[in-house]
Design a protein around this motif. Structure first.
Motif, short mmCIF file in Angstrom:
data_model
loop_
_atom_site.label_atom_id
_atom_site.label_comp_id
_atom_site.label_asym_id
_atom_site.label_seq_id
_atom_site.Cartn_x
_atom_site.Cartn_y
_atom_site.Cartn_z
N LYS A 1 94.44 153.19 40.83
CA LYS A 1 95.14 152.23 41.67
C LYS A 1 94.21 151.47 42.62
O LYS A 1 94.66 150.90 43.61
N CYS B 1 92.33 148.38 43.82
CA CYS B 1 92.69 146.97 43.59
C CYS B 1 91.50 146.20 43.03
O CYS B 1 90.37 146.31 43.52
N SER C 1 94.51 144.51 49.10
CA SER C 1 95.52 145.37 48.49
C SER C 1 96.80 144.57 48.24
O SER C 1 97.21 143.76 49.07
N ARG C 2 97.41 144.82 47.10
CA ARG C 2 98.63 144.10 46.75
C ARG C 2 99.43 144.93 45.75
O ARG C 2 98.87 145.74 45.01
N PHE D 1 98.48 148.36 44.10
CA PHE D 1 97.03 148.53 44.07
C PHE D 1 96.50 148.55 45.50
O PHE D 1 96.93 147.74 46.34
N TYR D 2 95.55 149.45 45.74
CA TYR D 2 95.17 149.75 47.12
C TYR D 2 93.65 149.70 47.30
O TYR D 2 92.91 149.30 46.40
#
Length: 614
Positions: free
Chosen positions: A182, A184, A189-190, A193-194
């Motif tokens: 996860k 990004c 981050s969006r 996704f981090y």
């Protein structure tokens, strides 16, 4: 005189403030060693040195460090607190942009009493590719951002002397050739996704091992025959050496055996009235593994433990210790506000499990991240079921290079963690989005399935969680319907006996495997006290409930639908905590409760299917 006193007091206050600032900044002061506990509880030696703490580092955005001789460095200009990644606050760096290459340095002293033994430099995990140098000489390379590895540095160092250790890191998480999870792949981050993780993100340590010491030992519980089976591997074979196993129930010795030490040997120890391991009674046997020479001298001693338990499938049911066992799991992504992929402390790992159990769950699907061994230790101790998963997102699943990278890393992961009784399912992939021709992906999935079963025939495999199944022991789906009646309609068995599948004809026919909803819910809720600090791109699945009562009604309705179906044998709710902008956790990202009435949460997730209550 008064002016001098005033100036002196001001200088004193300034000095105290400066000390306070330095104490909070690892760039200025070497704080106590972070994460000081032994990182490998199932294979623990007493003679070791923790290398966490202050290292120096240099970013290498131009990828020119090797040309500039960074591998021969005796120290870089900036400081970082290992084992926290440079993107994290706890590292003292907090660099949020992409870091494709970087370098670490630390001066290490080899204990004088390690002379004559093999000296291992161990890494819990380094994301993604790394090369290690000692005094400018390469000692080894590793590929894999989530798996542990060691380099034997004996021929590069001398006992009692100091040496320069340099670690080169390459992390190209937009290449499609490495597992990312996860993290990004765009700047901020969006969605789901981090923050990224680059470089060292788990403990680094050294240990001294006899030349004929253990490399590892596979411990398999044989529940039906009340025995443990031990398959050791040694660093070298010396005639006359023996392998000795001692099994303890507390302080009481309940089993002991010696065999000739060889890499083809195995032994078993049968127990009278063996105590089983389960969430209701997570009993663990303490185990001592020893290598002994022909004179009876102990050459190597490793402390370990194991649980006597069995996980298997009959029909469409998962059995634990020969009884049908319904899994009420929660999705756990293992992110931390200040540490990203790295927990700030060992207690934080334990606390996450305790929070989950307090919310009514009996386990977790560990999602898109390979959790560190200390987490599995606490799951073993506390009686917490887990599904082990890779961080496969970011891979181009039709790429042969990506497949090659994944297979070697996944093998290391399974071999490292297969002794943990708390792990009850392997999930190599999650939601494998495959575009275009899929022959390569199908071959890849079959290879991973076969490899996993060959390495560990004791656990079922969920080949691709909730999405593009190819060959699987468990059929999983991810229905995120927010209306209970819509969910009921979707999950109902069709007249022809068919079940809901994400990809229809692109997947093989459903063959009656255990059918598990291993993601659902994801209902967004932000407490009033957190709303002003909520991210501008905050989200959850479906429309936000307007009130807490609406949240609870939806949550209970969705869960009751799943529990009402006889063909469904478990679920996994999304998710344990918020993660950055994704705010659909049972707890806030900082692990504080979201609801005043957490007992109501626990009541919902503690429910069992009608079959178990009759």
């Amino acid at each position: 005189m008064k002016t001098k006193i005033k100036d002196f007091l001001l200088l004193g206050l300034f000095a105290l403030a400066s000390i306070g600032l330095q104490a909070q900044n690892p760039e200025k002061v070497d704080s106590p060693i972070p994460r000081p506990e032994y990182p490998r509880p199932q294979f623990e030696r007493s003679d070791w040195v923790n290398l966490n703490g202050t290292w120096t580092y240099a970013f290498d955005f131009g990828k020119s460090g090797r040309d500039r001789g960074f591998q021969k460095s005796d120290g870089f200009d900036k400081k970082i607190r290992v084992p926290f990644c440079p993107e994290s606050e706890l590292s003292g760096v907090g660099h949020k942009d992409f870091i494709e290459t970087m370098w670490y340095h630390k001066t290490v002293k080899i204990p004088a009493n390690w002379d004559g033994r093999r000296i291992l430099l161990n890494f819990g995990a380094v994301d993604y590719e790394s090369e290690v140098f000692v005094d400018g000489k390469s000692v080894g390379t590793h590929w894999g951002g989530s798996s542990s590895f060691s380099h034997d540095i004996t021929s590069f160092v001398k006992a009692g002397q100091e040496h320069d250790v340099v670690v080169y890191v390459r992390d190209e998480n937009r290449s499609g050739n490495q597992p990312v999870g996860k993290q990004c792949t765009s700047f901020g981050s969006r969605g789901c996704f981090y923050t990224r993780t680059t470089g060292i993100w788990q403990t680094v340590w050294m240990e001294a091992v006899n030349t004929a010491g253990l490399r590892d030992c596979n411990i398999t519980p044989d529940y039906d025959n009340n025995r443990f089976i031990f398959r050791p591997r040694f660093r070298s074979i010396q005639q006359g050496n023996k392998f000795r196993v001692s099994v303890f129930d507390g302080k009481r010795l309940v089993g002991k055996r010696e065999i000739q030490a060889s890499n083809t040997a195995y032994c078993d120890i049968r127990l009278r009235k063996a105590k089983s391991w389960s969430p209701e009674s997570p009993f663990l046997y303490d185990i001592v593994l020893e290598v002994i020479d022909r004179k009876g001298n102990v050459l190597d001693k490793v402390n370990s433990y194991a649980g006597m338990r069995k996980i298997h499938i009959e029909g469409n049911r998962v059995f634990l210790n020969n009884k049908p066992y319904y899994q009420r799991l929660v999705l756990d992504q293992g992110f931390y506000p200040k540490g990203v992929w790295t927990a700030p402390s060992d207690d934080a790992l334990k606390r996450d499990i305790e929070l989950s159990m307090a919310a009514g769950f009996n386990g977790a699907r560990l999602h898109q991240k390979v959790f560190e061994e200390r987490f599995h230790y606490w799951a073993d101790k506390l009686g917490y079921l887990t599904w082990g998963e890779s961080a496969n997102w970011g891979l181009s699943h039709n790429s042969t290079e990506a497949a090659r990278n994944f297979l070697s890393e996944w093998e290391e992961i399974v071999v490292r963690d297969r002794n943990h009784p708390s792990i009850v399912t392997w999930t190599p992939f999650n939601e494998t989005w495959v575009s275009g021709e899929s022959r390569q992906y199908n071959r890849f999935a079959i290879d991973v399935f076969d490899l996993t079963h060959n390495l560990d025939p004791t656990r079922p495999i969920n080949d691709a969680s909730g999405w593009r199944h190819v060959v699987t022991d468990i059929w999983t789906v991810h229905p995120y319907d927010q209306d209970p009646e819509s969910l009921r309609k979707k999950l109902s068995v069709r007249a022809d006996g068919g079940v809901y599948k994400h990809h229809g004809d692109k997947e093989p026919p459903y063959a009656g495997q255990p059918y598990i909803i291993d993601e659902y819910g994801g209902i967004k809720w932000v407490p009033k006290s957190k709303r002003k600090d909520s991210a501008s791109n905050s989200w959850g699945y479906g429309n936000d409930p307007k009130t807490e009562e609406e949240f609870f009604t939806r949550l209970e309705g969705l869960t009751d639908v799943i529990l009402s179906f006889d063909h469904i044998w478990g679920y996994c709710y999304t998710q344990l905590t918020d993660v950055e902008q994704e705010q659909n956790g049972v707890y806030n990202f900082d692990r504080t409760p979201k609801f005043e009435n957490m007992e109501r949460i626990k009541k919902i997730f503690s429910k069992t299917p009608k079959e178990l209550t009759n």
